[in-house]
Write an enzyme that holds these catalytic residues in place. Structure first.
Site, PDB file in Angstrom:
ATOM      1  N   GLY A 212     -69.925   2.297  29.053  1.00 45.40           N
ATOM      2  CA  GLY A 212     -69.816   0.926  29.581  1.00 45.40           C
ATOM      3  C   GLY A 212     -69.495  -0.065  28.475  1.00 45.40           C
ATOM      4  O   GLY A 212     -70.379  -0.823  28.064  1.00 45.40           O
TER       5      GLY A 212
ATOM      6  N   SER B  86     -65.764  -1.633  28.148  1.00 48.21           N
ATOM      7  CA  SER B  86     -64.728  -2.596  28.565  1.00 48.21           C
ATOM      8  C   SER B  86     -65.203  -3.477  29.708  1.00 48.21           C
ATOM      9  O   SER B  86     -65.957  -3.044  30.574  1.00 48.21           O
ATOM     10  CB  SER B  86     -63.477  -1.850  29.025  1.00 48.21           C
ATOM     11  OG  SER B  86     -63.024  -0.990  28.031  1.00 48.21           O
TER      12      SER B  86
ATOM     13  N   SER C  67     -64.827   5.468  33.141  1.00 49.34           N
ATOM     14  CA  SER C  67     -64.475   6.827  33.567  1.00 49.34           C
ATOM     15  C   SER C  67     -65.728   7.568  34.008  1.00 49.34           C
ATOM     16  O   SER C  67     -66.781   7.475  33.362  1.00 49.34           O
ATOM     17  CB  SER C  67     -63.838   7.612  32.415  1.00 49.34           C
ATOM     18  OG  SER C  67     -62.729   6.926  31.908  1.00 49.34           O
TER      19      SER C  67
ATOM     20  N   GLU D 147     -64.149   8.662  18.196  1.00 50.20           N
ATOM     21  CA  GLU D 147     -63.254   8.854  19.332  1.00 50.20           C
ATOM     22  C   GLU D 147     -61.906   9.386  18.848  1.00 50.20           C
ATOM     23  O   GLU D 147     -61.232  10.100  19.551  1.00 50.20           O
ATOM     24  CB  GLU D 147     -63.081   7.515  20.056  1.00 50.20           C
ATOM     25  CG  GLU D 147     -62.369   7.612  21.370  1.00 50.20           C
ATOM     26  CD  GLU D 147     -62.558   6.342  22.212  1.00 50.20           C
ATOM     27  OE1 GLU D 147     -62.153   6.374  23.358  1.00 50.20           O
ATOM     28  OE2 GLU D 147     -63.099   5.342  21.716  1.00 50.20           O
TER      29      GLU D 147
ATOM     30  N   GLU E 285     -50.116  -1.066  21.031  1.00 47.05           N
ATOM     31  CA  GLU E 285     -49.830  -2.319  20.306  1.00 47.05           C
ATOM     32  C   GLU E 285     -50.922  -2.569  19.259  1.00 47.05           C
ATOM     33  O   GLU E 285     -50.634  -2.962  18.122  1.00 47.05           O
ATOM     34  CB  GLU E 285     -49.767  -3.511  21.282  1.00 47.05           C
ATOM     35  CG  GLU E 285     -48.558  -3.520  22.199  1.00 47.05           C
ATOM     36  CD  GLU E 285     -48.659  -2.531  23.360  1.00 47.05           C
ATOM     37  OE1 GLU E 285     -49.773  -2.016  23.611  1.00 47.05           O
ATOM     38  OE2 GLU E 285     -47.636  -2.263  24.009  1.00 47.05           O
TER      39      GLU E 285
END
Ligand SMILES: Cc1cc2nc3c(=O)[nH]c(=O)nc-3n(C[C@H](O)[C@H](O)[C@H](O)COP(=O)(O)OP(=O)(O)OC[C@H]3O[C@@H](n4cnc5c(N)ncnc54)[C@H](O)[C@@H]3O)c2cc1C
Length: 376
Positions: free
Chosen positions: A126, A128, A161, A243, A361
């Site tokens: 949890g 974003s 997810s 990650e 980006e």
């Protein structure tokens, strides 16, 4: 820099290859992805990995690992992908597990690590929020300390997810109003099965509405805090650091498999443009592997992981998109109008790869500033 494997490393590779050859289950039907059958399928394989010590080869034995180093972890990841063995609970194993090992207490490691590896307890991430993705420090979810000494979380997370499966969520929430947005955040462990939590599924363009969700918190009780109160940004950076690098060996080998499958599907190629596109993909797969080995060797020599992780992420996600674009072009109209098959699902899914774990980006900004030394 010596990139050759030692005798012992070669023997570890053969052992793991043999084990995976014997224990890899047949693939799950693509339409079951994210369903309860998927959860049961992963749990069975996660338990088999745990029993064999392969669930997290670099973790201490006390927590179910083999106490091995990064080279063995890289070998394991390559063999795992080469065997096309299923993933299990990578959100928890690659993100939360290393965070607890680095920042958790011994009691927290004893409590959470084993069920996380076997999938007895499932987790979602949890972080974003609707206005805090690339700029994660803009997060607004809050936690207030109740008179009973427990933190209560209120706010909204998004793109979570596997929230539907998850029994727990590791949440970043604001616990004080500091002017510096990186301060005043705390890393909380929150059980999902409680009245203050609502999970609303989000449908993806693959048609899948099992894997993704928005999560709403209204006074949900946190069971535990990792690290110090208000120091959750530092804890979260540990999570995001892991990650990137350790997963990329798996991702690189997965791209190798996909490229082999693509070449098999296409057969002999005479068209010079297609030959050039395939050669470009072959070069990218090889370059990515050499880069990973170079950086593994640097790590072994005591260097720290820096912006190189952004280079790996930008390269593999771009490679995977180009690969599936070639597959789509080769299959023509059937690729988009035919029944959803593995190639179509994968092509649609690769769109997400340049967004999650830091968008392309953002990775390019990091590469420009920290590797190329360009001005901001
Ligand atoms: C499949 C998938 C699974 C995910 N799973 C999870 C999960 O389990 N838990 C979780 O917490 N999050 C998850 N995420 C969310 C993911 O981390 C975010 O989508 C990601 O951080 C980007 O944030 P955003 O979507 O808010 O886009 P934004 O940050 O709003 O960006 C929008 C666009 O602007 C660009 N942009 C933004 N800032 C800059 C800048 N400074 N310079 C140049 N361009 C910029 C971005 O590259 C992007 O193209 C998942 C995402 C996907 C796609």
């Amino acid at each position: 820099m010596d990139l050759n494997e030692t005798m012992e490393e070669r023997s570890f590779r053969s052992e793991t290859r043999a084990w995976l050859g014997e224990h890899t289950p047949p693939p799950l039907a693509p339409e079951l992805a994210g369903s309860d059958s998927d959860l049961a399928y992963r749990r069975i394989f996660a338990q088999a990995l745990f029993d064999a010590g392969y669930a997290a080869v670099d973790w201490p034995r006390r927590y179910g690992g083999l106490g091995l180093g990064l080279v063995h972890k890289a070998i394991w990841n390559e063999e795992w992908a080469r065997a096309r063995a299923p993933e299990t609970f990578q959100n928890a194993i690659d993100l939360l597990g290393p965070t607890l090992l680095a920042c958790g207490t011994p009691e927290q490691c004893d409590r959470y690590l084993r069920p996380l590896l076997t999938g007895e307890e499932t987790w979602c991430q949890g972080f974003s929020e609707p206005d805090a993705g690339s700029d994660l420090a803009a997060l607004r979810t809050r936690a207030e300390l109740g008179s009973d000494g427990r933190w209560r979380v209120s706010g909204q997370k998004v793109w979570t997810s596997h929230a539907r499966w998850a029994e727990w969520c590791f949440v970043l929430a604001r616990t004080s109003s500091e002017p510096n947005p990186h301060r005043g955040i705390t890393f909380l462990l929150v059980p999902m099965d409680q009245p203050g939590i609502e999970v609303r599924p989000l449908r993806q363009m693959t048609g899948d509405d099992d894997r993704f969700a928005e999560v709403f918190f209204e006074g949900a009780i946190a069971e535990d805090v990792v690290g110090e109160i208000d120091d959750g940004w530092r804890v979260a950076m540990t999570t995001l650091g892991h990650e990137r690098f350790t997963r990329t060996f798996w991702l690189q080998m997965n791209a190798r498999n996909e490229l082999d499958a693509l070449r098999e599907m296409i057969g002999p190629v005479r068209d010079p443009v297609m030959r050039q596109r395939l050669a470009g993909l072959e070069s990218s797969v090889a370059i990515l592997r050499w880069l990973l080995l170079r950086d593994l060797s640097r790590l072994q020599a005591g260097a720290q992981l820096g912006a190189e992780g952004s280079l790996h992420k930008a390269l593999w996600s771009d490679l995977d998109q180009r690969l599936h674009q070639v597959a789509t072009d080769v299959r023509g109209l059937a690729a988009v109008t035919g029944d959803a098959d593995r190639w179509q699902q994968r092509m649609l899914y690769t769109r997400a790869e340049t967004i999650f774990a830091g968008s392309s980006e953002i990775q390019r900004n990091i590469i420009a500033e920290r590797i190329l030394g360009l001005p901001r």
